[in-house]
Write a protein that holds these residues in place. Structure first.
Motif, PDB file in Angstrom:
ATOM      1  N   VAL A  52      24.341 122.494 -12.151  1.00 32.66           N
ATOM      2  CA  VAL A  52      24.039 123.909 -11.958  1.00 32.66           C
ATOM      3  C   VAL A  52      22.547 124.129 -12.195  1.00 32.66           C
ATOM      4  CG1 VAL A  52      24.462 126.235 -12.861  1.00 32.66           C
ATOM      5  CG2 VAL A  52      26.376 124.635 -12.590  1.00 32.66           C
ATOM      6  N   GLU A  53      21.889 124.752 -11.236  1.00 28.14           N
ATOM      7  CA  GLU A  53      20.450 124.985 -11.271  1.00 28.14           C
ATOM      8  C   GLU A  53      20.085 126.415 -11.659  1.00 28.14           C
ATOM      9  OE1 GLU A  53      17.779 122.384  -9.146  1.00 28.14           O
ATOM     10  OE2 GLU A  53      18.752 121.947 -11.036  1.00 28.14           O
ATOM     11  N   LYS A  54      21.064 127.281 -11.817  1.00 25.73           N
ATOM     12  CA  LYS A  54      20.815 128.691 -12.136  1.00 25.73           C
ATOM     13  C   LYS A  54      21.606 129.037 -13.391  1.00 25.73           C
ATOM     14  CE  LYS A  54      21.709 133.323 -10.382  1.00 25.73           C
ATOM     15  NZ  LYS A  54      22.396 134.100  -9.356  1.00 25.73           N
ATOM     16  N   ASP A  55      20.937 129.610 -14.376  1.00 27.91           N
ATOM     17  CA  ASP A  55      21.623 129.965 -15.615  1.00 27.91           C
ATOM     18  C   ASP A  55      22.624 131.089 -15.370  1.00 27.91           C
ATOM     19  OD1 ASP A  55      22.205 129.579 -18.291  1.00 27.91           O
ATOM     20  OD2 ASP A  55      20.738 131.051 -18.960  1.00 27.91           O
TER      21      ASP A  55
ATOM     22  N   LEU B 270      25.476 130.999 -13.689  1.00 20.33           N
ATOM     23  CA  LEU B 270      25.894 131.012 -12.292  1.00 20.33           C
ATOM     24  C   LEU B 270      27.333 131.508 -12.185  1.00 20.33           C
ATOM     25  CD1 LEU B 270      25.517 130.170  -9.281  1.00 20.33           C
ATOM     26  CD2 LEU B 270      26.364 127.913  -9.958  1.00 20.33           C
TER      27      LEU B 270
ATOM     28  N   LEU C 115      23.105 126.863 -17.076  1.00 17.66           N
ATOM     29  CA  LEU C 115      22.144 125.958 -16.473  1.00 17.66           C
ATOM     30  C   LEU C 115      22.398 124.544 -16.986  1.00 17.66           C
ATOM     31  CD1 LEU C 115      19.438 125.744 -14.818  1.00 17.66           C
ATOM     32  CD2 LEU C 115      18.285 125.989 -17.010  1.00 17.66           C
TER      33      LEU C 115
ATOM     34  N   ALA D 166      30.548 128.531  -5.452  1.00 13.24           N
ATOM     35  CA  ALA D 166      29.155 128.828  -5.804  1.00 13.24           C
ATOM     36  C   ALA D 166      28.265 128.558  -4.591  1.00 13.24           C
ATOM     37  CB  ALA D 166      28.708 127.964  -6.978  1.00 13.24           C
TER      38      ALA D 166
ATOM     39  N   THR E  65      22.660 126.900  -2.771  1.00 12.44           N
ATOM     40  CA  THR E  65      21.275 127.051  -3.204  1.00 12.44           C
ATOM     41  C   THR E  65      21.130 127.022  -4.721  1.00 12.44           C
ATOM     42  OG1 THR E  65      21.526 129.447  -3.075  1.00 12.44           O
ATOM     43  CG2 THR E  65      20.556 128.336  -1.152  1.00 12.44           C
ATOM     44  N   ASP E  66      22.227 127.180  -5.466  1.00 16.98           N
ATOM     45  CA  ASP E  66      22.172 127.236  -6.926  1.00 16.98           C
ATOM     46  C   ASP E  66      22.656 125.962  -7.610  1.00 16.98           C
ATOM     47  OD1 ASP E  66      21.194 129.817  -6.764  1.00 16.98           O
ATOM     48  OD2 ASP E  66      23.184 130.726  -6.871  1.00 16.98           O
TER      49      ASP E  66
END
Length: 169
Positions: free
Chosen positions: A106-109, A111, A129, A154, A157-158
């Protein structure tokens, strides 16, 4: 010039050289597995020595210590795979320490994991994240993930561990 480069590639491959993916439109294939390069896999082991070259005689540069972490294979040589993580760190690892099970980070906190692949649906869970999730399937813009006993969708992009154009059933 292009034909000279093609001939050079054939000569290097026949000599057992390491294949490095090109930036041309056609996706390269690994000389050992005939699988696409680059491609994503995950860490099967809880610890893996990352070496400077494709053999036990090469120096260990660092150790990856995160089971199930997604890695991108960028080259193959015998039983060795050159990998990189989401930060670009990498090197050579023995293929037995890798798995074909697909995971993402996961690249977004916080998410949102959603009930359906649509932005206006119910939130099933929120992922922090850096959480590693398993991929069930991916459409053009969305992936179905499972993490911590929760399953949901999800946006691609995230997450890191799947190509933007990749579709998984």
């Amino acid at each position: 010039m292009k034909s000279v480069l093609s001939l050079l590639s054939v000569l290097l491959l026949s000599a057992g050289a390491i294949l490095i993916p090109s930036t041309s439109g056609a996706q390269e294939r690994g000389p050992v597995t005939n699988l696409p390069l680059p491609r994503f896999v995950s860490m099967k082991a809880s610890e893996a020595n990352i070496r400077r070259g494709p053999s036990l005689t090469h120096r260990i540069d660092w150790v990856f210590k995160r089971k199930d972490a997604p890695l991108e294979i960028t080259a193959e040589h015998g039983h060795w795979r050159r990998v990189r993580d989401r930060d670009g760190a990498g090197g050579w690892v023995h293929y037995s320490l890798l798995s074909g099970v697909r995971t993402v980070i996961v690249e977004k906190d916080m998410l949102d994991l959603l009930a359906r692949p649509q932005p206006d649906t119910m939130v099933i869970a929120r992922l922090e994240l850096g959480v590693i999730a398993r991929i069930s399937s991916c459409q053009r813009d969305w992936c179905e993930l499972s993490a911590g006993g929760y399953e949901g969708w999800a946006p691609k992009t995230d997450i890191w561990g799947i190509r933007a154009d990749e579709i998984l059933d």
